[in-house]
Design a protein around this motif. Structure first.
Motif, PDB file in Angstrom:
ATOM      1  N   TRP A   8       0.788  -1.362  -0.196  1.00 52.79           N
ATOM      2  CA  TRP A   8       0.140  -0.076   0.150  1.00 52.79           C
ATOM      3  C   TRP A   8       0.825   1.173  -0.056  1.00 52.79           C
ATOM      4  N   LEU A   9       0.471   2.272  -0.871  1.00 56.05           N
ATOM      5  CA  LEU A   9       0.980   3.493  -0.648  1.00 56.05           C
ATOM      6  C   LEU A   9       0.734   4.183   0.522  1.00 56.05           C
ATOM      7  N   GLN A  10       1.358   5.235   1.213  1.00 53.30           N
ATOM      8  CA  GLN A  10       1.137   5.988   2.113  1.00 53.30           C
ATOM      9  C   GLN A  10      -0.015   6.518   2.571  1.00 53.30           C
ATOM     10  N   ASP A  11      -0.836   6.869   1.478  1.00 55.73           N
ATOM     11  CA  ASP A  11      -2.351   7.173   1.997  1.00 55.73           C
ATOM     12  C   ASP A  11      -3.265   6.113   1.987  1.00 55.73           C
ATOM     13  N   GLY A  12      -2.832   4.792   1.858  1.00 56.86           N
ATOM     14  CA  GLY A  12      -3.438   3.676   2.407  1.00 56.86           C
ATOM     15  C   GLY A  12      -4.684   3.135   1.517  1.00 56.86           C
ATOM     16  N   ARG A  13      -4.802   3.912   0.476  1.00 54.26           N
ATOM     17  CA  ARG A  13      -6.055   3.681  -0.605  1.00 54.26           C
ATOM     18  C   ARG A  13      -5.440   3.184  -1.700  1.00 54.26           C
ATOM     19  N   ARG A  14      -4.331   3.378  -1.977  1.00 48.68           N
ATOM     20  CA  ARG A  14      -3.668   2.850  -3.406  1.00 48.68           C
ATOM     21  C   ARG A  14      -2.736   1.926  -3.187  1.00 48.68           C
ATOM     22  N   LEU A  15      -2.895   0.732  -4.292  1.00 50.85           N
ATOM     23  CA  LEU A  15      -2.109  -0.426  -4.275  1.00 50.85           C
ATOM     24  C   LEU A  15      -1.106  -0.207  -5.149  1.00 50.85           C
ATOM     25  N   HIS A  16       0.193  -0.485  -4.856  1.00 50.54           N
ATOM     26  CA  HIS A  16       1.514  -0.355  -5.643  1.00 50.54           C
ATOM     27  C   HIS A  16       1.746  -2.001  -6.062  1.00 50.54           C
ATOM     28  N   LEU A  17       1.575  -2.148  -7.230  1.00 50.45           N
ATOM     29  CA  LEU A  17       2.235  -3.700  -7.871  1.00 50.45           C
ATOM     30  C   LEU A  17       3.372  -3.565  -8.641  1.00 50.45           C
ATOM     31  N   ASN A  18       4.599  -4.244  -8.273  1.00 45.40           N
ATOM     32  CA  ASN A  18       5.620  -3.895  -9.050  1.00 45.40           C
ATOM     33  C   ASN A  18       6.482  -5.193  -9.434  1.00 45.40           C
ATOM     34  N   HIS A  19       7.000  -5.594 -10.694  1.00 45.24           N
ATOM     35  CA  HIS A  19       7.675  -6.609 -10.938  1.00 45.24           C
ATOM     36  C   HIS A  19       8.567  -6.237 -12.098  1.00 45.24           C
ATOM     37  N   GLY A  20       9.810  -6.331 -12.032  1.00 42.36           N
ATOM     38  CA  GLY A  20      10.689  -5.733 -13.067  1.00 42.36           C
ATOM     39  C   GLY A  20      10.124  -4.544 -13.582  1.00 42.36           C
ATOM     40  N   PRO A  21      10.234  -4.723 -14.930  1.00 39.95           N
ATOM     41  CA  PRO A  21       9.698  -3.442 -15.660  1.00 39.95           C
ATOM     42  C   PRO A  21       8.270  -2.714 -15.397  1.00 39.95           C
ATOM     43  N   ILE A  22       7.276  -3.604 -14.604  1.00 39.60           N
ATOM     44  CA  ILE A  22       6.276  -3.369 -14.733  1.00 39.60           C
ATOM     45  C   ILE A  22       5.808  -2.634 -13.327  1.00 39.60           C
ATOM     46  N   ASP A  23       5.102  -1.488 -13.137  1.00 41.85           N
ATOM     47  CA  ASP A  23       4.865  -0.635 -11.980  1.00 41.85           C
ATOM     48  C   ASP A  23       3.386   0.042 -12.134  1.00 41.85           C
ATOM     49  N   LEU A  24       2.812  -0.493 -11.409  1.00 39.42           N
ATOM     50  CA  LEU A  24       1.273  -0.176 -11.380  1.00 39.42           C
ATOM     51  C   LEU A  24       0.917   0.297 -10.172  1.00 39.42           C
ATOM     52  N   ILE A  25       0.090   1.382 -10.270  1.00 36.99           N
ATOM     53  CA  ILE A  25      -0.675   1.924  -9.298  1.00 36.99           C
ATOM     54  C   ILE A  25      -2.384   1.640  -9.515  1.00 36.99           C
ATOM     55  N   VAL A  26      -3.028   1.030  -8.522  1.00 38.62           N
ATOM     56  CA  VAL A  26      -4.175   0.661  -8.669  1.00 38.62           C
ATOM     57  C   VAL A  26      -5.146   1.162  -7.690  1.00 38.62           C
ATOM     58  N   GLU A  27      -6.446   1.564  -7.606  1.00 40.13           N
ATOM     59  CA  GLU A  27      -7.275   2.281  -7.046  1.00 40.13           C
ATOM     60  C   GLU A  27      -8.674   1.809  -7.260  1.00 40.13           C
ATOM     61  N   ALA A  28      -9.504   1.234  -6.402  1.00 37.97           N
ATOM     62  CA  ALA A  28     -10.840   1.177  -6.487  1.00 37.97           C
ATOM     63  C   ALA A  28     -11.767   1.984  -5.642  1.00 37.97           C
ATOM     64  N   PHE A  29     -12.865   2.082  -6.131  1.00 35.92           N
ATOM     65  CA  PHE A  29     -13.870   2.853  -4.920  1.00 35.92           C
ATOM     66  C   PHE A  29     -15.216   2.176  -5.133  1.00 35.92           C
ATOM     67  N   GLY A  30     -15.594   2.084  -3.835  1.00 37.14           N
ATOM     68  CA  GLY A  30     -16.826   1.518  -3.732  1.00 37.14           C
ATOM     69  C   GLY A  30     -17.009   0.879  -2.176  1.00 37.14           C
ATOM     70  N   ASP A  31     -17.837  -0.127  -2.064  1.00 30.81           N
ATOM     71  CA  ASP A  31     -18.081  -0.938  -0.794  1.00 30.81           C
ATOM     72  C   ASP A  31     -16.667  -1.242  -0.218  1.00 30.81           C
ATOM     73  N   ALA A  32     -16.236  -1.314   1.080  1.00 35.21           N
ATOM     74  CA  ALA A  32     -15.162  -1.610   1.570  1.00 35.21           C
ATOM     75  C   ALA A  32     -14.854  -3.246   1.451  1.00 35.21           C
ATOM     76  N   ASP A  33     -16.001  -4.017   1.531  1.00 30.50           N
ATOM     77  CA  ASP A  33     -15.576  -5.603   1.161  1.00 30.50           C
ATOM     78  C   ASP A  33     -15.336  -5.844  -0.156  1.00 30.50           C
ATOM     79  N   GLU A  34     -16.065  -4.978  -0.976  1.00 33.20           N
ATOM     80  CA  GLU A  34     -15.937  -5.160  -2.606  1.00 33.20           C
ATOM     81  C   GLU A  34     -14.586  -4.733  -2.879  1.00 33.20           C
ATOM     82  N   ARG A  35     -13.926  -3.686  -2.517  1.00 34.26           N
ATOM     83  CA  ARG A  35     -12.985  -3.348  -2.849  1.00 34.26           C
ATOM     84  C   ARG A  35     -11.791  -4.272  -2.261  1.00 34.26           C
ATOM     85  N   ARG A  36     -11.765  -4.734  -1.110  1.00 29.71           N
ATOM     86  CA  ARG A  36     -10.814  -5.767  -0.259  1.00 29.71           C
ATOM     87  C   ARG A  36     -10.854  -6.885  -1.498  1.00 29.71           C
ATOM     88  N   ALA A  37     -11.949  -7.548  -1.749  1.00 30.95           N
ATOM     89  CA  ALA A  37     -11.957  -8.586  -2.600  1.00 30.95           C
ATOM     90  C   ALA A  37     -11.205  -8.306  -3.962  1.00 30.95           C
TER      91      ALA A  37
END
Length: 294
Positions: A8-37
């Protein structure tokens, strides 16, 4: 090379995925359980993505042919091939759509069986978007090399699921001289491939102010081989900037008429050209952007 990383990034709401050259920021909006899944699904899908691409990399580096689509094993590779096929009347390889295709694939994993209001996957500025009914998302278009910074607001009803930026100042090689070309399209992969070709077309062949080198001299494994890629752009006159931008705009308008993109914004030397459904506005300092494109 380290394995796939997720945190998780410092804001606690964006997910950082990294592997070699792939570097992603992921964010979802909606119900907490739906976002977690949804986040769990994205992390799971990410584990094998780079490995799958590496296995098919030799073929992915070869040009696509308009009448001969290839059958790739991995879903991301298939997205790449599908995105470049409508553009394959000129030289293009599936690698032109790799960043957008990765973003699309992770977004698909994020959304599978989930109910989310909005979501995005940002792969270094090439992004896949999901907008539920009645929602919007703001993009910041920057990195033009001349101090320009503009916002785009995309609405769910616009039917835009991808945005990508290309240019010689970016992280990938370019055959053209655009400071930046940002494209809106149905998917991240389609936007990525189109941005590459439009940016290539913003050009002044043979102009002595432009420094170029064979791509293979800079990266031996480049899919561009001996093609000359831009390394520096010197001072250009207004007429030259205008001609280069008009060259790119002609390609952008052709893509838009063919239904391949929704719109694009082309930048060079402090000048811009806008094609189609791209409404640029001055940045609103009271409303920070959600996705930045460089």
């Amino acid at each position: 090379m380290d394995g796939p990383q997720a945190h998780w990034l410092q804001d606690g709401r964006r997910l950082h995925l990294n592997h070699g050259p792939i570097d992603l920021i992921v964010e979802a909006f909606g119900d907490a359980d739906e976002r977690r899944a949804a986040y769990e699904q994205a992390v799971t899908r990410f584990q094998t993505m780079l490995i799958e691409l590496v296995e098919e990399l030799p073929e992915l580096r070869l040009p696509a042919f308009f009448l001969a689509p290839r059958s790739f094993a991995g879903p991301t590779a298939r997205r790449m091939e599908a995105a470049v096929m409508p553009l394959a009347e000129c030289f293009i390889t599936p690698m032109a759509a790799v960043a957008g295709s990765v973003a699309d694939e992770i977004l698909a994993a994020l959304l599978a069986g989930r109910r989310l209001d909005r979501a995005y996957v940002n792969n270094g500025g090439d992004s896949a978007l999901h907008l539920g009914t009645g929602t919007t998302i703001g993009l910041a278009v920057a990195g033009t090399g001349n101090g320009m910074a503009d916002r785009i607001t995309i609405r769910a009803e616009d039917g835009i699921g991808g945005v990508a930026t290309s240019g010689w100042r970016g992280r990938s090689f370019s055959l053209g001289i655009a400071d930046a070309v940002t494209v809106l399209a149905r998917t991240g992969a389609e936007a990525d491939a189109a941005a590459t070709l439009i940016a290539n077309a913003v050009d002044l062949p043979g102009n002595p102010a432009i420094s170029r080198m064979p791509a293979r001299d800079l990266s031996p494994d480049s899919d561009l081989g001996e093609r000359l890629v831009t390394q520096a752009v010197g001072t250009l006159g207004f007429a030259e900037v205008t001609r280069a931008l008009d060259n790119g705009l002609a390609v952008a308008e052709d893509f838009r008429r063919r239904g391949l993109i929704a719109g694009s914004a082309l930048f060079l030397g402090g000048e811009a050209r806008i094609s189609g459904a791209v409404a640029l506005a001055a940045p609103n300092k009271h409303e920070p952007e959600e996705i930045s494109h460089a």
